[in-house]
Design a protein around this motif. Structure first.
Motif, PDB file in Angstrom:
ATOM      1  N   ALA A  49       0.838  -1.203   0.000  1.00 24.61           N
ATOM      2  CA  ALA A  49       0.000   0.000   0.000  1.00 24.61           C
ATOM      3  C   ALA A  49       0.876   1.257   0.000  1.00 24.61           C
ATOM      4  N   LYS A  50       1.967   1.234   0.767  1.00 18.70           N
ATOM      5  CA  LYS A  50       2.891   2.375   0.782  1.00 18.70           C
ATOM      6  C   LYS A  50       3.562   2.541  -0.576  1.00 18.70           C
ATOM      7  N   ARG A  51       3.987   1.419  -1.178  1.00 17.61           N
ATOM      8  CA  ARG A  51       4.614   1.491  -2.502  1.00 17.61           C
ATOM      9  C   ARG A  51       3.625   1.974  -3.554  1.00 17.61           C
ATOM     10  N   LYS A  52       2.357   1.605  -3.411  1.00 19.07           N
ATOM     11  CA  LYS A  52       1.345   2.016  -4.380  1.00 19.07           C
ATOM     12  C   LYS A  52       1.158   3.526  -4.352  1.00 19.07           C
ATOM     13  N   VAL A  53       1.174   4.109  -3.164  1.00 11.41           N
ATOM     14  CA  VAL A  53       1.034   5.560  -3.058  1.00 11.41           C
ATOM     15  C   VAL A  53       2.179   6.246  -3.788  1.00 11.41           C
ATOM     16  N   LEU A  54       3.406   5.784  -3.563  1.00 16.66           N
ATOM     17  CA  LEU A  54       4.563   6.374  -4.243  1.00 16.66           C
ATOM     18  C   LEU A  54       4.495   6.146  -5.750  1.00 16.66           C
ATOM     19  N   ARG A  55       4.109   4.942  -6.157  1.00 19.63           N
ATOM     20  CA  ARG A  55       4.008   4.626  -7.582  1.00 19.63           C
ATOM     21  C   ARG A  55       2.933   5.483  -8.256  1.00 19.63           C
ATOM     22  N   ASP A  56       1.810   5.704  -7.560  1.00 19.93           N
ATOM     23  CA  ASP A  56       0.748   6.533  -8.126  1.00 19.93           C
ATOM     24  C   ASP A  56       1.209   7.979  -8.299  1.00 19.93           C
ATOM     25  N   LYS A  57       1.983   8.492  -7.334  1.00 23.96           N
ATOM     26  CA  LYS A  57       2.507   9.860  -7.457  1.00 23.96           C
ATOM     27  C   LYS A  57       3.445   9.972  -8.655  1.00 23.96           C
ATOM     28  N   GLU A  58       4.332   8.979  -8.805  1.00 25.75           N
ATOM     29  CA  GLU A  58       5.266   9.002  -9.928  1.00 25.75           C
ATOM     30  C   GLU A  58       4.525   8.911 -11.254  1.00 25.75           C
ATOM     31  N   LEU A  59       3.509   8.059 -11.323  1.00 24.34           N
ATOM     32  CA  LEU A  59       2.733   7.937 -12.560  1.00 24.34           C
ATOM     33  C   LEU A  59       1.967   9.224 -12.867  1.00 24.34           C
ATOM     34  N   LYS A  60       1.465   9.869 -11.836  1.00 24.77           N
ATOM     35  CA  LYS A  60       0.743  11.134 -12.031  1.00 24.77           C
ATOM     36  C   LYS A  60       1.679  12.182 -12.626  1.00 24.77           C
ATOM     37  N   ILE A  61       2.890  12.268 -12.098  1.00 23.04           N
ATOM     38  CA  ILE A  61       3.871  13.224 -12.620  1.00 23.04           C
ATOM     39  C   ILE A  61       4.235  12.873 -14.057  1.00 23.04           C
ATOM     40  N   LEU A  62       4.454  11.601 -14.322  1.00 25.64           N
ATOM     41  CA  LEU A  62       4.809  11.156 -15.664  1.00 25.64           C
ATOM     42  C   LEU A  62       3.683  11.444 -16.655  1.00 25.64           C
ATOM     43  N   LYS A  63       2.445  11.154 -16.278  1.00 26.09           N
ATOM     44  CA  LYS A  63       1.314  11.409 -17.164  1.00 26.09           C
ATOM     45  C   LYS A  63       1.151  12.904 -17.427  1.00 26.09           C
ATOM     46  N   ALA A  64       1.385  13.726 -16.407  1.00 27.53           N
ATOM     47  CA  ALA A  64       1.286  15.176 -16.591  1.00 27.53           C
ATOM     48  C   ALA A  64       2.353  15.655 -17.573  1.00 27.53           C
ATOM     49  N   ARG A  65       3.567  15.117 -17.457  1.00 26.77           N
ATOM     50  CA  ARG A  65       4.638  15.516 -18.367  1.00 26.77           C
ATOM     51  C   ARG A  65       4.331  15.077 -19.798  1.00 26.77           C
ATOM     52  N   ILE A  66       3.825  13.879 -19.960  1.00 32.11           N
ATOM     53  CA  ILE A  66       3.478  13.388 -21.294  1.00 32.11           C
ATOM     54  C   ILE A  66       2.358  14.221 -21.888  1.00 32.11           C
ATOM     55  N   ALA A  67       1.357  14.553 -21.071  1.00 31.05           N
ATOM     56  CA  ALA A  67       0.244  15.374 -21.559  1.00 31.05           C
ATOM     57  C   ALA A  67       0.741  16.750 -21.990  1.00 31.05           C
ATOM     58  N   LYS A  68       1.678  17.318 -21.234  1.00 31.43           N
ATOM     59  CA  LYS A  68       2.238  18.629 -21.590  1.00 31.43           C
ATOM     60  C   LYS A  68       2.976  18.543 -22.920  1.00 31.43           C
ATOM     61  N   GLU A  69       3.775  17.502 -23.105  1.00 25.66           N
ATOM     62  CA  GLU A  69       4.503  17.329 -24.365  1.00 25.66           C
ATOM     63  C   GLU A  69       3.535  17.133 -25.531  1.00 25.66           C
ATOM     64  N   GLU A  70       2.471  16.362 -25.306  1.00 25.41           N
ATOM     65  CA  GLU A  70       1.487  16.150 -26.364  1.00 25.41           C
ATOM     66  C   GLU A  70       0.788  17.454 -26.738  1.00 25.41           C
ATOM     67  N   ARG A  71       0.435  18.249 -25.721  1.00 27.82           N
ATOM     68  CA  ARG A  71      -0.195  19.548 -26.007  1.00 27.82           C
ATOM     69  C   ARG A  71       0.729  20.433 -26.829  1.00 27.82           C
ATOM     70  N   GLU A  72       2.023  20.403 -26.507  1.00 29.26           N
ATOM     71  CA  GLU A  72       2.981  21.224 -27.241  1.00 29.26           C
ATOM     72  C   GLU A  72       3.091  20.755 -28.691  1.00 29.26           C
ATOM     73  N   VAL A  73       3.135  19.456 -28.923  1.00 29.20           N
ATOM     74  CA  VAL A  73       3.219  18.930 -30.281  1.00 29.20           C
ATOM     75  C   VAL A  73       1.942  19.266 -31.056  1.00 29.20           C
ATOM     76  N   ILE A  74       0.795  19.131 -30.411  1.00 30.24           N
ATOM     77  CA  ILE A  74      -0.467  19.468 -31.085  1.00 30.24           C
ATOM     78  C   ILE A  74      -0.491  20.947 -31.445  1.00 30.24           C
TER      79      ILE A  74
END
Length: 104
Positions: A49-74
């Protein structure tokens, strides 16, 4: 009606007692091991459960970065910057070394 191998032999009371004794001992041993494994599983679930919280935070940051890059390309595609032809002056010719040819 007769059986092909004759009548079954009677089992000695000692062997019968040992069989039931070992059966009961196996049941108690299984309950002991199950309790031990449940404790280990509870500890593992808490850690997971502790690892899941950390993994979810990392995935949230990664998804935000990917979304930002996609918006820039669009944005670049919509404005035409993405397909802009680069003039020859802007392109720096790379120095290429001739490949060595060796005859073996």
């Amino acid at each position: 009606m007769s059986l092909p191998f004759g009548r079954p032999q009677t089992v000695s009371p000692l062997i019968r007692g040992l069989r039931y004794g070992l059966l009961i001992a196996g049941i108690f041993y299984g309950r002991y091991k199950q309790a031990k494994y449940e404790e280990l599983e509870d500890i593992w679930r808490e850690e997971e459960a502790k690892r899941k919280v950390l993994r979810d935070k990392e995935l949230k940051i990664l998804k935000a970065r990917i979304a930002k890059e996609e918006r820039e390309v669009i944005r670049q595609i919509e404005t035409g910057e993405y397909f802009k032809i680069v003039s020859e002056e802007e392109v720096k010719p790379e120095e290429t070394k001739p490949k060595e040819c060796r005859a073996y």
